[in-house]
Design a protein around this motif. Structure first.
Motif, PDB file in Angstrom:
ATOM      1  N   ARG A   1       6.624 -23.022  30.659  1.00 57.04           N
ATOM      2  CA  ARG A   1       5.714 -21.496  29.694  1.00 57.04           C
ATOM      3  C   ARG A   1       4.245 -21.112  30.690  1.00 57.04           C
ATOM      4  O   ARG A   1       4.536 -20.163  31.614  1.00 57.04           O
ATOM      5  N   SER A   2       3.558 -21.434  29.908  1.00 62.38           N
ATOM      6  CA  SER A   2       1.861 -20.965  30.663  1.00 62.38           C
ATOM      7  C   SER A   2       1.207 -22.101  32.117  1.00 62.38           C
ATOM      8  O   SER A   2       0.128 -21.945  33.025  1.00 62.38           O
ATOM      9  N   ASN A   3       1.995 -23.066  32.216  1.00 63.98           N
ATOM     10  CA  ASN A   3       1.658 -24.071  32.501  1.00 63.98           C
ATOM     11  C   ASN A   3       1.886 -24.154  34.178  1.00 63.98           C
ATOM     12  O   ASN A   3       3.154 -23.898  34.497  1.00 63.98           O
ATOM     13  N   ARG A   4       1.279 -24.751  34.956  1.00 55.43           N
ATOM     14  CA  ARG A   4       0.846 -24.708  36.424  1.00 55.43           C
ATOM     15  C   ARG A   4       0.895 -25.724  37.006  1.00 55.43           C
ATOM     16  O   ARG A   4       0.427 -26.415  37.039  1.00 55.43           O
ATOM     17  N   ARG A   5       2.103 -26.377  37.367  1.00 51.58           N
ATOM     18  CA  ARG A   5       2.050 -28.145  38.462  1.00 51.58           C
ATOM     19  C   ARG A   5       2.225 -29.219  37.284  1.00 51.58           C
ATOM     20  O   ARG A   5       1.766 -30.255  37.562  1.00 51.58           O
ATOM     21  N   GLY A   6       2.223 -28.313  36.010  1.00 52.50           N
ATOM     22  CA  GLY A   6       2.063 -29.327  34.837  1.00 52.50           C
ATOM     23  C   GLY A   6       3.138 -29.366  34.089  1.00 52.50           C
ATOM     24  O   GLY A   6       3.947 -28.728  34.399  1.00 52.50           O
ATOM     25  N   TRP A   7       3.306 -30.855  33.329  1.00 52.81           N
ATOM     26  CA  TRP A   7       4.615 -31.166  31.955  1.00 52.81           C
ATOM     27  C   TRP A   7       4.061 -29.919  31.314  1.00 52.81           C
ATOM     28  O   TRP A   7       3.141 -30.839  30.464  1.00 52.81           O
ATOM     29  N   HIS A   8       5.237 -29.701  30.528  1.00 56.89           N
ATOM     30  CA  HIS A   8       5.133 -29.539  29.310  1.00 56.89           C
ATOM     31  C   HIS A   8       5.856 -29.712  28.412  1.00 56.89           C
ATOM     32  O   HIS A   8       7.649 -29.172  28.722  1.00 56.89           O
ATOM     33  N   SER A   9       5.498 -30.587  27.174  1.00 52.56           N
ATOM     34  CA  SER A   9       7.802 -31.002  26.786  1.00 52.56           C
ATOM     35  C   SER A   9       8.070 -29.604  25.592  1.00 52.56           C
ATOM     36  O   SER A   9       7.599 -28.498  25.538  1.00 52.56           O
ATOM     37  N   GLU A  10       9.013 -29.888  26.018  1.00 53.98           N
ATOM     38  CA  GLU A  10       9.842 -29.047  24.224  1.00 53.98           C
ATOM     39  C   GLU A  10       8.679 -28.664  22.635  1.00 53.98           C
ATOM     40  O   GLU A  10       7.640 -30.213  22.774  1.00 53.98           O
ATOM     41  N   ALA A  11       8.750 -27.708  22.325  1.00 53.38           N
ATOM     42  CA  ALA A  11       7.987 -27.752  21.065  1.00 53.38           C
ATOM     43  C   ALA A  11       8.036 -28.047  19.598  1.00 53.38           C
ATOM     44  O   ALA A  11       8.620 -27.511  18.810  1.00 53.38           O
ATOM     45  N   ASN A  12       8.434 -28.934  19.445  1.00 53.28           N
ATOM     46  CA  ASN A  12       9.360 -29.998  18.388  1.00 53.28           C
ATOM     47  C   ASN A  12       8.685 -30.878  18.260  1.00 53.28           C
ATOM     48  O   ASN A  12       8.926 -31.953  17.291  1.00 53.28           O
TER      49      ASN A  12
END
Length: 209
Positions: free
Chosen positions: A47-58
């Motif tokens: 999404r807006s993350n760069r180089r980072g980890w972003h989980s599902e939005a649940n």
């Protein structure tokens, strides 16, 4: 000599709330374990993350004890924020629709400028916030939705600034209007930075959704 009397309205202001979540140390241990487990099981999303980890939005429905506890605190804080700016809001006629996700930012990871369209409130809970003295590492910066002429800078008033940076502590929760453009400075520390971000909107109880 008669004294002037005055009242003031903060027209077009954008409120930013900062809550301290109780028992944060114990809660954060649970959240770190859950975030790492989810990252091991999923590549995440971009999404807006760069180089980072972003989980599902649940995560508001995730059964982990930490996520469940924090989800309840998020709902409580959103309602408190709403009541603060709209004391007459009819909570009984609405239900709160939410989503949430983990962000894990290792060293050099950051989030680009973005906003959360389609919601009323957005926010972030800070699980780990590694700090470096004299650095903006991991700070969140909000950009003004208004175009304020440069001559207002001489007043040194926060309401006329074009950006505001906040460096939260572990256990802090920020809540702000979803229309506010914001971004996150790169994490310059060796330790990973873990947060849970979320969105919220009120939906009429008789609405079909």
């Amino acid at each position: 000599m008669n004294q002037l009397t005055a009242s003031m309205r903060m027209a077009f202001a954008s409120p930013i709330f900062r809550f301290e979540v109780p028992n944060a140390s114990a809660l954060n241990e649970k959240l770190i374990e859950e975030a790492n487990a989810l990252r091991e099981a999923s590549a995440g999303v971009r999404r807006s993350n760069r180089r980072g980890w972003h989980s599902e939005a649940n995560l508001m429905k995730y059964p982990g004890p930490g996520s469940t506890e924090l989800s309840n605190s998020i709902k409580e804080a959103v309602n408190l924020a709403t009541k603060a700016i709209s004391p007459d809001f009819r909570f009984s006629e609405h239900r709160l629709a939410t989503n949430a996700w983990f962000n894990i930012n290792a060293k050099h990871a950051y989030n680009v400028p973005h906003r959360h369209e389609g919601f009323v409130w957005s926010g972030c809970y800070y699980v780990t916030t590694p700090k470096l003295v004299g650095s903006q590492s991991g700070s969140i910066e909000f950009l003004s939705p208004l175009t304020v002429p440069g001559e207002y800078r001489q007043l040194r008033a926060e309401c006329f600034t074009d950006k505001i940076s906040i460096q939260p502590n572990a256990g802090d929760m920020l809540i702000f209007p979803s229309y506010l453009m914001h971004w996150v400075f790169p994490n310059e520390a060796n330790e990973q930075r873990v947060t849970m971000a979320f969105n919220a909107i009120y939906v009429a109880k008789d609405a079909h959704s």
